[in-house]
Design an enzyme around this catalytic site. Structure first.
Site, PDB file in Angstrom:
ATOM      1  N   SER A  85       0.837  -1.201   0.000  1.00 30.99           N
ATOM      2  CA  SER A  85       0.000   0.000   0.000  1.00 30.99           C
ATOM      3  C   SER A  85       0.873   1.252   0.000  1.00 30.99           C
ATOM      4  O   SER A  85       1.703   1.434  -0.893  1.00 30.99           O
ATOM      5  CB  SER A  85      -0.954  -0.032   1.199  1.00 30.99           C
ATOM      6  OG  SER A  85      -1.876   1.030   1.153  1.00 30.99           O
ATOM      7  N   HIS A 100      -8.187   1.321  -1.326  1.00 31.23           N
ATOM      8  CA  HIS A 100      -7.966   0.391  -2.444  1.00 31.23           C
ATOM      9  C   HIS A 100      -9.271  -0.130  -3.039  1.00 31.23           C
ATOM     10  O   HIS A 100      -9.363  -1.280  -3.468  1.00 31.23           O
ATOM     11  CB  HIS A 100      -7.045  -0.759  -2.008  1.00 31.23           C
ATOM     12  CG  HIS A 100      -5.731  -0.277  -1.494  1.00 31.23           C
ATOM     13  ND1 HIS A 100      -4.800   0.336  -2.319  1.00 31.23           N
ATOM     14  CD2 HIS A 100      -5.198  -0.271  -0.246  1.00 31.23           C
ATOM     15  CE1 HIS A 100      -3.755   0.685  -1.588  1.00 31.23           C
ATOM     16  NE2 HIS A 100      -3.975   0.339  -0.342  1.00 31.23           N
TER      17      HIS A 100
END
Length: 342
Positions: free
Chosen positions: A40, A143
């Site tokens: 991430s 996401h």
């Protein structure tokens, strides 16, 4: 620390500061680190470590990333829930059934579902068999498509960032592919804000590379824990405190190996994004000059076929593999001399 626009810059800064302590002369890392990957927001620290972007650029981008994602999270109440255990296919089916997204696929036994709070509540009432659900303390559904406004904002800023080809193979969250061209590294990081993190595929690529040791930068522990379950036989080191630095350096010396990439100001290199068999494009193989974005061939594996492009183009200096050769992720395939150079 719970505020994502505060936490994100701190996470990247911690990784960068620790990297400078581990490698006081940053160029030393290029002889010791076979590949880098970040989970991430950690992708920005990894990109800076590979010299695709500077540390200053990474910090500006993560500051804006955190602000934009915090703003996007306020539009609709959303969240994330870790799904631990259960049958993988049943877990993914249940996530899809409730309109959720597997925002983090972290390998066997750990998938993170994300979506609206109503969707997550319905999912909790209809949990997959033999799976434990753990709601995460996050600002929103990272996401997923809920973060699209943040992609637009960061994409506009990223267009003004000067990048360089990575000095170390960068393993991308999008699909576990090795990325070399700086602009592609940055494009993927921006788009990943609204797309799932496929850490399971990143670990597959590490195994394809023959990785023997994984060192996690601070705050460390989560990814090494995942690696212990999914990457049997690979040693791990979670670096969290200054008194661990000497041991971390010993760990790097033990496992460190120079990547297959080398650099030179007079030519560019096209590398393999994945493990497989290289099939050279006939037209590219017969050409002395390739246009930007020209396809030079494909990497064929049991899973798929991945086209390989010469994003910069240029004069062909040397083919480093033959048609039909088996290649590894990040292995150099072709050297190119910039078309505008003497």
């Amino acid at each position: 620390m719970r505020d994502t626009q505060v936490a994100q810059p701190l996470l990247v800064a911690a990784g960068l500061v620790a990297a400078l302590e581990l490698f006081p002369h940053p160029a030393d890392a290029f002889d010791r680190v076979g590949a880098v990957a970040g989970h991430s927001v950690g992708e920005l620290a990894a990109a800076a470590g590979a010299r695709a972007v500077t540390a200053e650029q990474a910090m500006v981008l993560v500051r804006e990333r955190g602000r934009a994602m915090a703003a996007a999270a306020k539009v609709t109440p959303t969240g994330m829930t870790a799904v631990l255990g259960g049958d993988r296919e049943e877990v993914l089916a249940a996530i899809a059934k409730h309109g959720l997204v597997p925002a983090n696929d972290n390998g066997p036994g750990q998938v993170v579902a994300a979506g609206t709070m109503e969707q997550l509540a319905a999912f909790a009432d209809d949990a997959p068999a033999r799976a434990r659900l753990r709601p995460l303390s996050v600002a929103g559904a990272f996401h997923t498509h809920h973060m699209a406004p943040a992609v637009d904002h960061l994409g506009g800023l990223a267009a003004a960032v000067s990048t360089h080809d990575a000095r170390i193979p960068v393993i991308s969250n999008r699909d576990g592919r090795v990325v070399h061209e700086g602009k592609d590294v940055l494009r993927r990081i921006v788009s990943q804000i609204a797309n799932p993190v496929r850490w399971d595929l990143c670990m597959e690529t590490m195994l394809d590379l023959g990785v023997t040791g994984v060192l996690e930068m601070p705050p460390a522990g989560t990814l090494t824990g995942i690696a212990k379950r999914a990457m049997k036989g690979v040693e791990t080191f979670a670096l969290n405190t200054p008194d661990q630095l000497d041991d971390a350096r010993d760990f790097v010396r033990k496992h460190g190996e120079r990547s297959l990439m080398t650099t030179s100001p007079t030519w560019r290199m096209v590398v393999s994004p994945a493990k497989g068999t290289f099939e050279r494009d006939e037209e590219a193989g017969a050409s002395e000059l390739l246009a930007p974005d020209a396809t030079i061939g494909s990497i064929v594996s049991l899973r798929d076929r991945t086209p390989v492009k010469a994003l910069h183009g240029g004069h062909v200096v040397e083919w480093l593999v033959e048609d039909g050769d088996l290649v590894s992720p990040g292995q150099p395939l072709l050297r190119l001399h910039p078309a505008g150079a003497a």
